[in-house]
Scaffold this active site. Structure first.
Site, PDB file in Angstrom:
ATOM      1  CD1 TRP A  18      -2.537  -1.944   1.294  1.00  0.00           C
ATOM      2  CD2 TRP A  18      -3.389  -0.042   0.468  1.00  0.00           C
ATOM      3  NE1 TRP A  18      -3.838  -2.182   0.933  1.00  0.00           N
ATOM      4  CE2 TRP A  18      -4.385  -1.042   0.431  1.00  0.00           C
ATOM      5  CE3 TRP A  18      -3.686   1.236   0.004  1.00  0.00           C
ATOM      6  CZ2 TRP A  18      -5.673  -0.801  -0.054  1.00  0.00           C
ATOM      7  CZ3 TRP A  18      -4.969   1.486  -0.481  1.00  0.00           C
ATOM      8  CH2 TRP A  18      -5.939   0.481  -0.509  1.00  0.00           C
ATOM      9  CG  HIS A  48      -3.395  -3.963   6.453  1.00  0.00           C
ATOM     10  ND1 HIS A  48      -4.623  -4.547   6.596  1.00  0.00           N
ATOM     11  CD2 HIS A  48      -3.166  -3.278   7.609  1.00  0.00           C
ATOM     12  CE1 HIS A  48      -5.136  -4.241   7.779  1.00  0.00           C
ATOM     13  NE2 HIS A  48      -4.257  -3.473   8.411  1.00  0.00           N
ATOM     14  CG  HIS A  52      -3.899  -8.245   4.198  1.00  0.00           C
ATOM     15  ND1 HIS A  52      -3.597  -7.932   2.886  1.00  0.00           N
ATOM     16  CD2 HIS A  52      -4.823  -7.324   4.596  1.00  0.00           C
ATOM     17  CE1 HIS A  52      -4.304  -6.875   2.517  1.00  0.00           C
ATOM     18  NE2 HIS A  52      -5.051  -6.490   3.536  1.00  0.00           N
ATOM     19  CG  ASP A  54      -8.600  -5.502   6.104  1.00  0.00           C
ATOM     20  OD1 ASP A  54      -7.369  -5.658   6.043  1.00  0.00           O
ATOM     21  OD2 ASP A  54      -9.247  -4.820   5.282  1.00  0.00           O
ATOM     22  CG  HIS A  58      -7.670  -2.052   8.775  1.00  0.00           C
ATOM     23  ND1 HIS A  58      -6.493  -1.334   8.825  1.00  0.00           N
ATOM     24  CD2 HIS A  58      -8.033  -2.085   7.459  1.00  0.00           C
ATOM     25  CE1 HIS A  58      -6.156  -0.955   7.601  1.00  0.00           C
ATOM     26  NE2 HIS A  58      -7.074  -1.386   6.757  1.00  0.00           N
ATOM     27  CG  HIS A 159     -13.088  -2.065   4.639  1.00  0.00           C
ATOM     28  ND1 HIS A 159     -12.762  -1.634   3.375  1.00  0.00           N
ATOM     29  CD2 HIS A 159     -12.041  -2.845   5.053  1.00  0.00           C
ATOM     30  CE1 HIS A 159     -11.567  -2.120   3.033  1.00  0.00           C
ATOM     31  NE2 HIS A 159     -11.113  -2.855   4.037  1.00  0.00           N
TER      32      HIS A 159
END
Length: 212
Positions: A18, A48, A52, A54, A58, A159
């Site tokens: 990221w 991350h 992976h 979350d 997070h 999310h």
């Protein structure tokens, strides 16, 4: 049953990460020559990285942390569906598959992984998809891209909607060369106290009669 298939990204120096996150770095902090007996490795990385999970912490301040996740969720029967080339994941697309009572859903969208290049865009998940998945019984969604939300999103609506429906998140699985069907999944997060996620070694094994 068939053999186990690794669907996790190899972790290596120079792999995509990221933007702004700490890159993956592995080196020998001491060699066998130096210690007289063993090599000793050292690594640093964003949580991350690669394949992976979350944890809710997070993106939610009081969300569950990595060590509080139910490990049973990351072991068991899973269905892999093929949406290769789709730029938007919609309920209409998902409705083409038998997803009732599917607890773990893995979604394939890419035919060409590029582990050294962070994508500039990812498939968009429509905002009504989390509720649809909840009604199907899904509790874990796995995708072959680095975020269930658009890469520039700060609000992270998918999310949050997944969390509202008690659906957990597995990102960056590697399934470009795997046929859709029913599998057994193991994708255990590390037991990181206070963690907001964890890299995983994700593997699947074809179930008998679990063809496309």
């Amino acid at each position: 049953m068939g053999h186990w298939i690794d669907i996790s990204q190899p972790l290596h120096n120079g792999m995509a990460h990221w933007p702004g996150d700490e890159a993956f770095s592995f080196n020998l902090s001491a060699t066998r020559e130096e210690t007289g007996s063993v090599n000793i490795g050292q690594l640093s990385t964003s949580i991350h990285i690669g394949t992976h999970v979350d944890a809710p912490f997070h993106f939610i301040e009081d969300g569950k942390k990595t060590n509080e996740l139910d490990i049973n969720l990351y072991i068991g029967r899973a269905k892999l569906i093929d949406l290769s080339g789709e730029e938007r994941i919609t309920t209409a697309l998902l409705d083409q598959f038998p997803l009732q009572n599917v607890k773990r859903l893995l979604i394939k969208t890419s035919s060409e992984p590029k582990p050294k290049h962070f994508p500039t865009r990812v498939p968009v998940i429509s905002e009504d998809v989390p509720l649809y998945l909840k009604k199907c019984g899904v509790e874990l969604i796995g995708v072959d891209f680095p975020s269930v939300d658009e890469l520039d999103s700060k609000a992270l609506p998918i999310h949050h909607k997944l969390h509202q429906h008690n659906i957990h998140i597995l990102e960056n699985i590697v399934v470009h060369d795997i046929v859709q069907g029913d599998y057994e999944l193991i994708a255990l997060p590390l037991r990181i106290e206070g963690g907001d996620g964890s890299p995983v070694r994700a593997v699947i094994r074809k179930l008998e009669g679990g063809g496309a």
